[in-house]
Design an enzyme around this catalytic site. Structure first.
Site, short mmCIF file in Angstrom:
data_model
loop_
_atom_site.label_atom_id
_atom_site.label_comp_id
_atom_site.label_asym_id
_atom_site.label_seq_id
_atom_site.Cartn_x
_atom_site.Cartn_y
_atom_site.Cartn_z
N LEU A 14 10.27 -19.94 22.33
CA LEU A 14 10.80 -21.14 21.69
C LEU A 14 12.30 -20.94 21.55
O LEU A 14 12.77 -20.18 20.70
CB LEU A 14 10.13 -21.37 20.34
CG LEU A 14 8.61 -21.59 20.39
CD1 LEU A 14 8.07 -21.96 19.01
CD2 LEU A 14 8.25 -22.66 21.41
N SER A 16 15.88 -22.34 20.74
CA SER A 16 16.48 -23.43 19.97
C SER A 16 17.94 -23.69 20.31
O SER A 16 18.47 -24.74 19.97
CB SER A 16 16.40 -23.10 18.48
OG SER A 16 17.25 -22.00 18.17
N GLY A 17 18.59 -22.73 20.93
CA GLY A 17 20.03 -22.83 21.16
C GLY A 17 20.83 -22.02 20.16
O GLY A 17 22.05 -21.89 20.30
N GLY A 18 20.16 -21.46 19.17
CA GLY A 18 20.82 -20.58 18.21
C GLY A 18 20.90 -19.16 18.73
O GLY A 18 20.29 -18.81 19.75
N VAL A 19 21.63 -18.32 18.01
CA VAL A 19 21.85 -16.95 18.47
C VAL A 19 20.56 -16.13 18.45
O VAL A 19 20.33 -15.29 19.32
CB VAL A 19 22.97 -16.27 17.64
CG1 VAL A 19 22.56 -16.10 16.18
CG2 VAL A 19 23.35 -14.93 18.25
N SER A 21 17.21 -16.93 18.84
CA SER A 21 16.28 -17.14 19.95
C SER A 21 16.95 -16.81 21.30
O SER A 21 16.26 -16.41 22.25
CB SER A 21 15.76 -18.58 19.96
OG SER A 21 16.80 -19.51 20.10
N CYS A 105 6.35 -26.23 8.79
CA CYS A 105 6.82 -26.46 10.16
C CYS A 105 6.33 -25.35 11.09
O CYS A 105 5.93 -25.60 12.23
CB CYS A 105 8.34 -26.53 10.17
SG CYS A 105 9.03 -26.88 11.79
N CYS A 201 14.10 -27.13 8.82
CA CYS A 201 13.64 -26.76 10.15
C CYS A 201 13.71 -27.94 11.10
O CYS A 201 13.15 -29.00 10.82
CB CYS A 201 12.20 -26.26 10.03
SG CYS A 201 11.43 -25.79 11.57
#
Length: 359
Positions: A14, A16-19, A21, A105, A201
């Site tokens: 999964l 997310s575009g965050g650091v 993941s 979530c 979330c």
């Protein structure tokens, strides 16, 4: 903890575009794996005024997947989020309770709706949570805490089911946050300097108050001093406040603390002063204890009622009606009905699960 062998597993990440993941993809790629990446699409319902960062998130996720030669697919869980997580949240706030949408979530979307749509085709679902797992001598899989006490996210995972934990993979759970940042910088990941999400979330920059206002609205009610019965002002709806809250109240003559809510009459009860005793509890009841893997804790436990680095020591006493009484060693600030009490062993290593604090 012995490193699991993932070489023969089909893994979905999964992303997310965050650091966090993004480093998950790196961790798997450096072991010669090429997992399939999935970006879960969630957004506000047809309201362009809400400032969402989803476009930037998807761009980052696309870049990270491409860097490691992984396929990226967008999975739309919009309807499931609003039908399930939002319904849970708004039902709770209308009843005067303090929900945690992030907890639900994980159960309903990341390891729920996504699993139904795509995750069922994979052996493992990898996320960027700061959590770990291990198996005991009987082969039971446990959710265990991360070495980073500030970032540990086992509390947000404490309502997942045992079958969901069996499929869960947390490749960065053994890191502390600074190490994840260092990896991202060293590997020149585009997300290396992105700030951590502070919102709900999947909702990016959307403010929780605005989220609630959109679905519940506003309704003026009285603010009453608990000790004297004196009316000190008005509020815009009890659902915007939580027990123990001090900041952002806007009532004159403070400081004030929220100590009680009458949802039926839409009344907020407050206490005056700095940390008055009325905002502390040492014993409280919980119901619907959810054990992640079917194992129940002993009487001696540690617990959390909110996302903080601290664990509180307590006794967990079963009651004849199926509820439990939590007898904390020390008074706890801001115990609010509807919150999840997350239960750990006495060394706060194994996370057993969680129960909802009752009125």
């Amino acid at each position: 903890m012995k490193q699991e062998n993932w070489q023969d597993k089909r893994i979905a990440v999964l992303l997310s575009g965050g650091v966090d993941s993004s480093v998950v993809v790196y961790e798997l790629a450096r072991q010669g794996l090429h997992p399939d990446c999935f970006y879960i699409k969630i957004g506000p319902e047809e309201n362009e005024e809400w400032d969402c960062s989803s476009e930037e998130d998807l761009e980052m996720a696309t870049a990270v997947a491409a860097k490691y030669g992984c396929r990226l697919e967008v999975v739309d869980c919009h309807r499931e989020y609003w039908d399930q997580v939002t319904k849970y949240t708004m039902d709770k706030v209308r009843a005067g309770l303090t929900p945690n949408p992030d907890v639900m979530c994980n159960r309903l979307i990341k390891f729920g709706a996504f699993h139904e749509k795509r995750g069922r085709d994979y052996d493992l679902i990898a996320t960027g949570h700061y959590a770990q797992t291990e198996r005991d001598d009987k082969g039971r899989k446990w959710l265990t805490t991360s070495p980073d006490p500030v970032k540990d996210q086992t509390d947000f995972l404490a309502q997942i089911y045992g079958w969901q934990l069996e499929k869960a993979l947390f490749p960065i759970g053994h890191y502390v946050k600074d190490e994840v940042r260092q990896v991202a910088e060293r590997e020149h990941l585009v997300s290396a300097h992105r700030k951590d999400s502070q919102g709900i979330c999947f909702l990016g920059k959307i403010d929780y108050t605005e989220y609630v206002r959109r679905y519940v609205g506003e309704q003026a009610g009285d603010v009453v001093e608990l000790e004297t019965g004196r009316r000190i002002g008005q509020h815009r709806g009890h659902w915007f406040y939580t027990i123990g809250q001090r900041k952002g109240l806007g009532f004159g003559g403070g400081p004030w603390f929220i100590v009680k809510k009458d949802a039926a009459q839409n009344i907020l009860y407050v206490a005056h002063g700095y940390d008055p005793q009325t905002v502390y509890k040492q014993q409280f009841l919980v119901h619907d204890f959810h054990s992640i893997n079917g194992q129940m804790p002993s009487e001696s436990i540690t617990f959390k009622i909110r996302h903080t680095p601290e664990y509180h020591r307590a006794r967990l006493i079963p009651l004849p009606d199926g509820r439990f009484e939590v007898q904390s060693d020390a008074p706890i600030h801001g115990v609010a009905p509807g919150q999840f009490c997350v239960v750990y062993d006495s060394q706060h290593h194994w996370c057993y699960g969680s129960a909802e604090i009752t009125v």
